[in-house]
Each structure stands twice: as structure tokens, then as C-alpha cells.
Design an enzyme around this catalytic site. Structure first.
Site, PDB file in Angstrom:
ATOM      1  N   SER A 102     -34.539  -0.441  15.893  1.00 33.67           N
ATOM      2  CA  SER A 102     -35.161   0.343  14.823  1.00 33.67           C
ATOM      3  C   SER A 102     -34.094   1.028  13.965  1.00 33.67           C
ATOM      4  CB  SER A 102     -36.161   1.353  15.386  1.00 33.67           C
ATOM      5  OG  SER A 102     -35.511   2.352  16.121  1.00 33.67           O
ATOM      6  N   ASN A 103     -32.966   1.402  14.564  1.00 36.94           N
ATOM      7  CA  ASN A 103     -31.876   1.986  13.760  1.00 36.94           C
ATOM      8  C   ASN A 103     -31.209   0.924  12.894  1.00 36.94           C
ATOM      9  OD1 ASN A 103     -31.283   5.008  14.326  1.00 36.94           O
ATOM     10  ND2 ASN A 103     -31.837   4.131  16.315  1.00 36.94           N
TER      11      ASN A 103
ATOM     12  N   LYS B  77     -13.778  -9.285  29.699  1.00 33.09           N
ATOM     13  CA  LYS B  77     -14.166  -8.407  28.591  1.00 33.09           C
ATOM     14  C   LYS B  77     -13.166  -8.510  27.438  1.00 33.09           C
ATOM     15  CE  LYS B  77     -16.038  -3.920  27.577  1.00 33.09           C
ATOM     16  NZ  LYS B  77     -16.745  -2.759  28.075  1.00 33.09           N
TER      17      LYS B  77
ATOM     18  N   MET C   3     -25.530  -1.317  24.307  1.00 34.35           N
ATOM     19  CA  MET C   3     -25.449  -0.758  25.658  1.00 34.35           C
ATOM     20  C   MET C   3     -24.187  -1.188  26.416  1.00 34.35           C
ATOM     21  SD  MET C   3     -28.005   1.111  25.464  1.00 34.35           S
ATOM     22  CE  MET C   3     -28.222   1.716  27.129  1.00 34.35           C
ATOM     23  N   ARG C   4     -23.054  -1.156  25.728  1.00 29.60           N
ATOM     24  CA  ARG C   4     -21.801  -1.530  26.367  1.00 29.60           C
ATOM     25  C   ARG C   4     -20.702  -0.578  25.957  1.00 29.60           C
ATOM     26  NH1 ARG C   4     -21.346  -6.160  28.864  1.00 29.60           N
ATOM     27  NH2 ARG C   4     -23.490  -6.791  28.874  1.00 29.60           N
TER      28      ARG C   4
ATOM     29  N   HIS D  44     -26.202   8.863  19.291  1.00 31.68           N
ATOM     30  CA  HIS D  44     -26.586   9.179  20.670  1.00 31.68           C
ATOM     31  C   HIS D  44     -27.728  10.202  20.643  1.00 31.68           C
ATOM     32  CE1 HIS D  44     -26.076   9.592  24.979  1.00 31.68           C
ATOM     33  NE2 HIS D  44     -26.191  10.893  24.809  1.00 31.68           N
TER      34      HIS D  44
HETATM   35  C1  GRF Z   1     -31.387   5.115  19.936  1.00 30.05           C
HETATM   36  O1  GRF Z   1     -32.216   6.127  20.420  1.00 30.05           O
HETATM   37  C2  GRF Z   1     -29.939   5.536  19.964  1.00 30.05           C
HETATM   38  O2  GRF Z   1     -29.762   6.918  19.883  1.00 30.05           O
HETATM   39  C3  GRF Z   1     -29.469   5.051  21.312  1.00 30.05           C
HETATM   40  O3  GRF Z   1     -30.167   3.845  21.517  1.00 30.05           O
HETATM   41  C4  GRF Z   1     -31.404   3.887  20.836  1.00 30.05           C
HETATM   42  C5  GRF Z   1     -31.549   2.601  20.072  1.00 30.05           C
HETATM   43  O4  GRF Z   1     -32.841   2.452  19.552  1.00 30.05           O
HETATM   44  N1  GRF Z   1     -28.025   4.917  21.319  1.00 30.05           N
HETATM   45  P1  GRF Z   1     -33.157   1.252  18.546  1.00 30.05           P
HETATM   46  O5  GRF Z   1     -32.806  -0.045  19.254  1.00 30.05           O
HETATM   47  O6  GRF Z   1     -32.339   1.478  17.310  1.00 30.05           O
HETATM   48  O7  GRF Z   1     -34.634   1.349  18.278  1.00 30.05           O
END
Ligand code: GRF
Length: 191
Positions: free
Chosen positions: A16-17, A68, A93-94, A112
């Protein structure tokens, strides 16, 4: 003449971001293009979102790389080829390690869902609620070799005294979708 700035978004999930940043670029609210998506989960929804926006994607399965260092070398080469100015982590997530930091350090930022330095790590919102905090928030910071520890660029507080995690995530996302594009725009125009 300086070229239009080029952003890479790194994401692992819903995106979503990613969507908020790509849309803000398309609407001219960020003076840049999202040139590429980098994703470590080829089946993630964010990959479909990128396709809908016509954004080039590097999607890979991390365990298929011997190390890595190999994985991050491929990513950094991809960023070089695409002339990336700024990397925005958005639910990636890394942990970014030295291979990427040595080539893109100072040009990688992250969002974050807490008021850092409180509640670092992947379960920040759940932990904050378990603690009983009354003011949650969102932080955008530079990425360095520490987890969620680089210098803070922007923060926004979210007062919330309820106990509904889903509702709280909704409030946090709404703030993120405003604050991340705004902050990227400010960084790119040098403020
Ligand atoms: C967000 O809440 C961000 O703060 C965290 O991971 C989430 C990602 O959400 N680091 P999306 O995939 O952008 O919906």
C-alpha cells in the site's frame, strides 16, 4: 539540465505504501518517477500493483542465491543499470547489509510503524499495544547497518487509546500514505 529523479521501492508484501508513492509521482506530488520495484516475494500483491503502474520489477527468491552478498550484488547492479537516485524501503522484510550500503548508503530510507527509537523490529505495533502506549506513530529514517536505527528524517504521532489492532493499523497506514510521499518530495527538493 538535471534529470528527473528516479526512485526504487523495495517491498515484500501488500504494497500500500508502494501504491501511495507511485501515485504521488504520477500526480506530480513527488518530483520523480518510481523507476523500479525490488521484491523478495514474487507472489506478493505489490508485484501486481507494479505491473498495473507499468513499473519494471526485479522479483527474486532469496534462497536461490548462494549468499546474501550475491543477492545484494545483483540488486545493486540492477539499481545502477536503472540510474536510481533514492531507494525507499516500504515493508521490505530484510536487513540491508554492507554490500548494498557500501554502494547506496545515504540514499536508502525506510518507513517504520512506531516512534523510533521505541519499538524497533517486525512486531512494533503489537508490542506497543501490549505495552499500553497511548501515542503510536510513524518514523521515516535513513538506513544504516543497524535495524531501524539510522538517523530520523520525519515522524508523526498517532494518539490512540483503543485496543483494536485492526483499527490501529488502519490509522497507521493512513498516516504512512501521507507522510512517506511528503517526506520523499521534501528530500528530493533538498529541504
Ligand atoms: C508498513 O506499515 C511499514 O511501516 C512497514 O511495513 C508496512 C508495509 O505495508 N515497514 P504495505 O506493504 O506498504 O501495505
Amino acid at each position: 539540465m538535471s534529470h528527473k529523479k528516479r526512485i526504487a521501492v523495495f517491498a515484500s508484501g501488500t504494497g500500500s505504501n508502494f501504491e501511495a508513492i507511485a501515485t504521488a509521482c504520477e500526480e506530480g506530488k513527488i518530483p520523480a518517477d518510481v523507476a523500479v520495484l525490488v521484491c523478495d516475494k514474487p507472489e506478493a500483491l505489490v508485484v501486481e500493483r507494479a505491473a498495473r503502474h507499468g513499473i519494471k520489477t526485479l522479483a527474486f527468491v532469496p534462497k536461490l542465491f548462494p549468499s546474501k552478498v550475491d543477492m545484494e550484488t545483483v540488486i545493486a547492479d540492477f539499481l545502477d543499470e536503472n540510474e536510481i537516485d533514492l531507494v525507499c524501503l516500504a515493508g521490505y522484510m530484510r536487513i540491508i547489509s554492507n554490500t548494498l550500503l557500501s554502494r547506496y548508503g545515504g540514499r536508502i530510507i525506510n518507513i517504520h510503524p512506531s516512534l523510533l527509537p521505541a519499538f524497533q523490529g517486525a512486531r512494533a505495533v503489537e508490542q506497543a499495544m501490549e505495552y499500553g502506549v497511548k501515542v503510536y506513530g510513524v518514523t521515516i529514517h535513513y538506513v544504516d547497518e543497524t535495524v531501524d536505527g539510522g538517523r530520523i528524517i520525519a515522524q508523526r504521532a498517532i494518539p490512540y487509546e483503543g485496543e483494536n489492532l485492526e483499527e490501529l493499523f488502519g490509522l497507521i497506514h493512513a498516516v504512512e500514505h501521507e507522510l512517506y510521499p511528503e517526506t520523499i518530495a521534501r528530500l528530493l527538493i533538498g529541504r
